[in-house]
Design an enzyme around this catalytic site. Structure first.
Site, mmCIF file in Angstrom:
data_model
loop_
_atom_site.group_PDB
_atom_site.id
_atom_site.type_symbol
_atom_site.label_atom_id
_atom_site.label_comp_id
_atom_site.label_asym_id
_atom_site.label_seq_id
_atom_site.Cartn_x
_atom_site.Cartn_y
_atom_site.Cartn_z
ATOM 1 N N HIS A 200 42.725 33.526 9.651
ATOM 2 C CA HIS A 200 42.910 34.382 8.485
ATOM 3 C C HIS A 200 43.469 33.565 7.328
ATOM 4 O O HIS A 200 42.725 33.152 6.450
ATOM 5 C CB HIS A 200 43.832 35.560 8.849
ATOM 6 C CG HIS A 200 44.097 36.493 7.708
ATOM 7 N ND1 HIS A 200 45.318 37.059 7.476
ATOM 8 C CD2 HIS A 200 43.275 36.948 6.737
ATOM 9 C CE1 HIS A 200 45.243 37.833 6.403
ATOM 10 N NE2 HIS A 200 44.021 37.785 5.939
ATOM 11 N N CYS B 269 51.868 36.901 11.090
ATOM 12 C CA CYS B 269 51.751 37.106 9.639
ATOM 13 C C CYS B 269 51.041 38.416 9.318
ATOM 14 O O CYS B 269 51.545 39.234 8.560
ATOM 15 C CB CYS B 269 51.023 35.942 8.989
ATOM 16 S SG CYS B 269 51.973 34.417 9.048
ATOM 17 N N HIS B 270 49.834 38.603 9.854
ATOM 18 C CA HIS B 270 49.066 39.793 9.473
ATOM 19 C C HIS B 270 48.472 40.528 10.670
ATOM 20 O O HIS B 270 47.545 41.308 10.521
ATOM 21 C CB HIS B 270 47.964 39.426 8.474
ATOM 22 C CG HIS B 270 48.491 38.706 7.279
ATOM 23 N ND1 HIS B 270 48.513 37.334 7.205
ATOM 24 C CD2 HIS B 270 49.073 39.159 6.142
ATOM 25 C CE1 HIS B 270 49.068 36.962 6.065
ATOM 26 N NE2 HIS B 270 49.415 38.045 5.394
ATOM 27 N N GLY B 271 48.961 40.210 11.882
ATOM 28 C CA GLY B 271 48.623 41.011 13.050
ATOM 29 C C GLY B 271 47.287 40.727 13.704
ATOM 30 O O GLY B 271 46.805 41.547 14.484
ATOM 31 N N PRO C 215 43.007 40.930 10.723
ATOM 32 C CA PRO C 215 42.023 40.570 9.687
ATOM 33 C C PRO C 215 41.375 39.198 9.849
ATOM 34 O O PRO C 215 40.532 38.843 9.025
ATOM 35 C CB PRO C 215 42.874 40.597 8.411
ATOM 36 C CG PRO C 215 44.240 40.209 8.874
ATOM 37 C CD PRO C 215 44.366 40.749 10.264
#
Lengths: 424, 285, 232
Positions: free
Chosen positions: C177, C196-198, C211
């Site tokens: 990502h 950070c963003h799963g 993502p």
């Protein structure tokens, strides 16, 4: 730069922009419409050449800073890393190193031109002083830049020059320690020199803007030293001066490229390819060539403080030239005696430069003393007295008169070329 | 234009006089302090505007360096990968790899925190014979064998007036290699009455003549495979050429690009000159 | 005509500011002198200035000079752009060797290669079975992203694990990502979870929840012996 613009945008978008920030108009009035004396010779192209060199040094320097490491254990190797591993690193580093010398060659020609043609005289005193400030800043920048590769000459040059300040009574030793950030030239010194070496060129650029501004207020001097009196005396900057400056620049670049590609280490010192060693001084410590005249003056005086003051005085005296020259005639072309003394002074400067590269012993020191005294005498005695006693030649009434008179006399075959003038 | 002309004549005459004056004054003032002769100027394949390295010579020079010099002299900026890059000895990558693997290089620390030796790789630097300068001095009678990386550019001799001005036009840049070659072949018996310090050797071209390095090369010392004469003079030239390459690995590219730039600038200057003439044609100046 | 041009320009000269109308008309008179410098206005001027035979020669000269300058400027830019690329010493720093004997089953170690973390995971039978059972259709990114295989190889477990050594999974430990380092042995799919963003990765390092757009990259590497790999 000079007030109201005469640029009239036609395109609506440009019109919109110009009414909010007249940028194109400023450029137009400064570098297109700006009236420039028609009789400028090629010595006047060095202003443009200097601008080119400043840009060249800033661009190559910014790139070098991307690869350079300001630390005493890594500085030398990082410069060699640039020379060996970075793509075209050798080219950019040699551009920067030789570019500094080219910058000084150009600035010395520029200054000699100004001194010969009296470009410092009223109303151009501020213009001249701004130029002197640029020169001082250049010296400081070049000195600190030479320290960065952290070779033997870098280190010992830094040691010797910073020690100059120890000559001042009472505060000297403290000043030197504060310059160093320690008790000798060391990592702290290297770091602050790197920081300042990056900063100063932008200050130079700032003063250059003032210098050009001042120039555009008072207008350019010219070989006759006679101010333009009618529109006939001038031509628009573009295309006349731009194309001439362009030609001058490319010729200068040929000279630059000769050094850059074929003898890139000629102007440097072999010792600077030896990493700095604080325990061993090289046999001959010599500054870069552009400092040599001042170095000779420093060594000519047997007293430490006296030598330092003499050296700084040699530069300070330049600031006062507009008032030391008492002559009513501006250009050296019409001053037969001044002309001779000017060239003697040029030879003295070159002689001092040569002596600066020689060991400080015997005949060299004596010669250095004589030339140092003459250097100051030129400004403090000869220039003021010449103005009082010299009988100048007849100065032409206007630039156009000077040009036409010359064309008729020197080249009758080119009558066709100058026909428009005779017609008018 | 005519203003330029008249100024030029008034400008150049005094300069010529000045140059002449210095030409006369210089020999009188120039007192050479020490009695070290100037090294003779040699022919080098890499000299001049079109100079290139003689690949075979640089390869032989590398052999001399590897078998003789490298036992005392370091070359800490030199990597094995450099052997395979263009513009020098230009070994094949396989050859360079083989050279690298024949050396043990220290690496680490490993997971146990220990340093360990492994065969060299192309990315490794040339291993130094001594761990630091003090160790090098201790093993060499107090003298430090200088690092070879930039040595060919770090040595020179004083050319003097007016030679140093002429060198600008002849593009003479070989001061360092001329000196190194002269030094390598310059060992001789000390003259009568020369007090040679303990542990020093007499060399004609070394400043002060007393050099700590014993004569490093002699006839027949290194075996060449290409039939080149195995003489001191040849060894010296070969290793010196190698040193020049090591100090300036992009010399060939520099001169090649330089020629292209020169041609471009000269043509461009010519075009600008005629353009300038056209622009100024109808303006007397 | 030329004189008129010069005369028409200024009244008081050393000012640097010029009256609008006069100045405007001045330099244009000289035809291409202007064109050579401004370039953009060249066309109209060329059309206008066709009075004499010398004009075409002059056109050529100005165009040639301008072109030469443009070529020179472009050539000069190249070294300054080229220096941005990874330099020769960086390019040469290629290989990292990893001794596998010290990595116990189920253990995951991080080694550094080209300045980036590389995860070397000695997978358990359960991990391998989990990865093998997953259908390609269930993957967000069906491409293997294995530098040792063809660019379009499917993301089967065979194509992700070491060749002939299916216990071993070697991936670059950088979330695809935005470059964070994912945490191992965590997340719903038993592989990695990026804090950070799963984003989540499975036991073959394949992305299973966004993502992140692609599977964890597999660096070029090979087994030097059964117990040692060489990355790069």
């Amino acid at each position: 730069m000079s007030g109201h613009s005469t640029f009239e945008p036609k395109h609506p978008a440009l019109k919109w922009f110009e009414s909010r920030l007249p940028l194109v108009g400023l450029i137009h009035s400064s570098f297109v419409a700006y009236p420039t004396p028609r009789n400028l010779n090629y010595w006047w192209t060095f202003g443009g050449i200097l601008s080119l060199m400043l840009v060249c040094q800033i661009v190559s320097g910014v790139v070098l800073a991307m690869h350079y490491t300001p630390h005493i254990t890594l500085a030398f190797d990082s410069v060699e890393h640039i020379m060996r591993d970075v793509s075209y690193g050798w080219l950019i580093r040699y551009i920067h190193a030789n570019g500094a010398s080219m910058f000084f060659i150009a600035v010395y020609i520029h200054m000699f031109r100004g001194l010969y043609y009296g470009s410092y005289k009223a109303p151009r005193e501020v213009l001249w002083i701004l130029g002197c400030i640029i020169y001082l800043l250049m010296m400081a920048t070049a000195f600190m830049g030479y320290v960065l590769p952290w070779g033997q000459m870098s280190f010992w040059g830094a040691t010797v020059i910073t020690n100059l300040f120890s000559a001042f009574p009472v505060v000297g030793p403290t000043i030197v320690e504060w310059l160093w950030g320690g008790f000798s030239v060391d990592n702290a010194t290297l770091n602050r020199f790197f920081s300042l070496h990056y900063l100063l060129p932008f200050m130079i650029a700032g003063v250059v803007v003032l210098h050009v501004w001042a120039l555009h207020v008072v207008g350019q001097n010219n070989p006759t030293g006679v101010e333009p009196k009618s529109p006939k005396d001038t031509v628009p900057f573009t295309p006349y001066a731009t194309i001439k400056d362009g030609f001058g620049m490319v010729c200068f670049l040929i000279f630059f490229a000769w050094f850059l590609f074929y003898i890139p280490n000629y102007l440097g010192h072999a010792d600077n390819y030896i990493p700095a060693n604080p325990l061993v001084t090289p046999a001959h410590i010599v500054p870069e060539w552009y400092y040599l005249p001042f170095y000779a003056m420093l060594r000519a005086v047997p007293d430490k403080l006296g030598g330092v003051l003499t050296m700084f005085g040699a530069i300070i005296v330049l600031f006062f030239v507009p008032w030391l020259d008492t002559s009513k005639v501006r250009s050296g072309v019409y001053r037969p005696l001044f002309k001779q003394f000017f060239w003697i002074w040029v030879v003295v400067c070159i002689g001092l430069g040569w002596l600066g590269s020689k060991p400080a012993e015997g005949g060299y020191v004596i010669a250095g003393r004589i030339l140092t005294i003459y250097y100051f005498a030129h400004f403090l005695i000869i220039l003021p007295l010449l103005g009082l006693f010299e009988k100048p030649k007849a100065v032409p009434a206007s630039i156009t008169e000077a040009v036409l008179g010359k064309n008729k006399g020197a080249a009758p075959a080119s009558a066709g070329v100058s026909a428009p003038q005779t017609k008018g | 234009m005519s203003t330029t002309m008249s100024f030029r004549s008034s400008l150049l005459r005094p300069l010529a006089v000045a140059a002449l004056a210095f030409g006369l004054a210089a020999p009188a003032l120039a007192a050479d302090g020490h009695g070290t002769p100037k090294p003779p100027r040699e022919e080098w394949s890499f000299a001049g505007p079109f100079g290139t390295f003689d690949q075979a010579q640089v390869q032989r020079g590398f052999q001399v360096f590897k078998e003789v010099c490298a036992s005392c002299h370091a070359a800490h900026l030199f990597s094995f990968r450099n052997l395979a890059q263009p513009g020098g000895p230009s070994f094949s990558e396989a050859q360079a790899k083989a050279v690298a693997e024949s050396y043990q290089v220290q690496d680490g620390p490993n997971d146990a925190g220990d340093m360990f030796d492994r065969p060299g790789r192309l990315s490794d630097r040339w291993p130094s014979p001594f761990p630091n300068e003090q160790a090098a001095r201790a093993s060499n009678g107090g003298a430090y064998p200088p690092d070879f990386s930039t040595l060919a550019k770090a040595r020179t001799y004083e050319v003097g007036f007016p030679g140093f001005l002429i060198d600008i036009f002849t593009q003479y840049q070989e001061n360092g290699v001329d000196y190194i070659h002269a030094l390598l072949v310059g060992y001789e018996e000390p003259p009568e009455g020369f007090a040679l310090p303990e542990g020093a050797h007499y060399n004609k071209y070394f400043p002060g003549h007393a050099i700590k390095m014993p004569q490093p090369l002699s006839d027949g010392q290194v075996t060449y495979t290409d039939g080149t004469p195995e003489t001191l003079d040849q060894y010296s030239r070969d290793v010196t050429a190698f040193m020049m390459w090591m100090a300036e690995p992009h010399l060939e590219a520099r001169k090649r690009i330089g020629f292209q730039v020169m041609i471009f600038l000269i043509i461009f200057a010519g075009l600008l000159y005629f353009t300038k003439k056209k622009v100024w044609k109808s303006v007397g100046h | 005509m030329q004189l008129e041009a010069i005369e028409g320009r200024v009244d008081r000269v050393p000012r640097g500011r010029l009256p609008v109308s006069r100045e405007r008309s001045t330099p244009r008179r000289d035809g291409l002198a202007e064109a050579a410098v401004t370039g953009s206005r060249g066309k109209e001027t060329i059309v206008a200035a066709t009075e004499t035979a010398g004009t075409t020669r002059r056109d050529f000269l100005y165009i040639a000079t301008g072109a030469m300058g443009a070529v020179g400027a472009a050539a000069l830019v190249w070294p300054f752009v080229s220096q941005l690329q990874p330099d020769a010493s960086v390019l040469a720093m290629s290989t990292t060797e990893v001794d596998l004997t010290s990595i116990a089953e189920g253990q995951m170690v991080t080694v550094k290669w080209r300045g980036k973390p590389v995860f070397v995971w000695n997978r358990t039978e359960k991990d391998i079975a989990e990865a093998k059972e997953t259908q390609l259709s269930a993957l967000l990114d069906p491409i293997a992203r294995n530098a040792n295989l063809a660019a379009d190889a499917p993301a089967t477990d065979e194509n992700r694990a070491g060749e002939g050594h299916e216990k071993w999974l070697v991936v670059i430990g950088i979330c695809t990502h935005l470059g964070c380092v994912p945490i191992g042995h965590s997340g719903e799919y038993d592989g990695w979870f990026c804090p950070c963003h799963g984003s989540e990765y499975d036991t073959a390092g394949r992305v299973r929840r966004g993502p992140a757009p692609t599977n964890l990259d597999i660096p070029p590497y090979q087994f030097v012996s059964d117990t040692k790999i060489s990355i790069g």
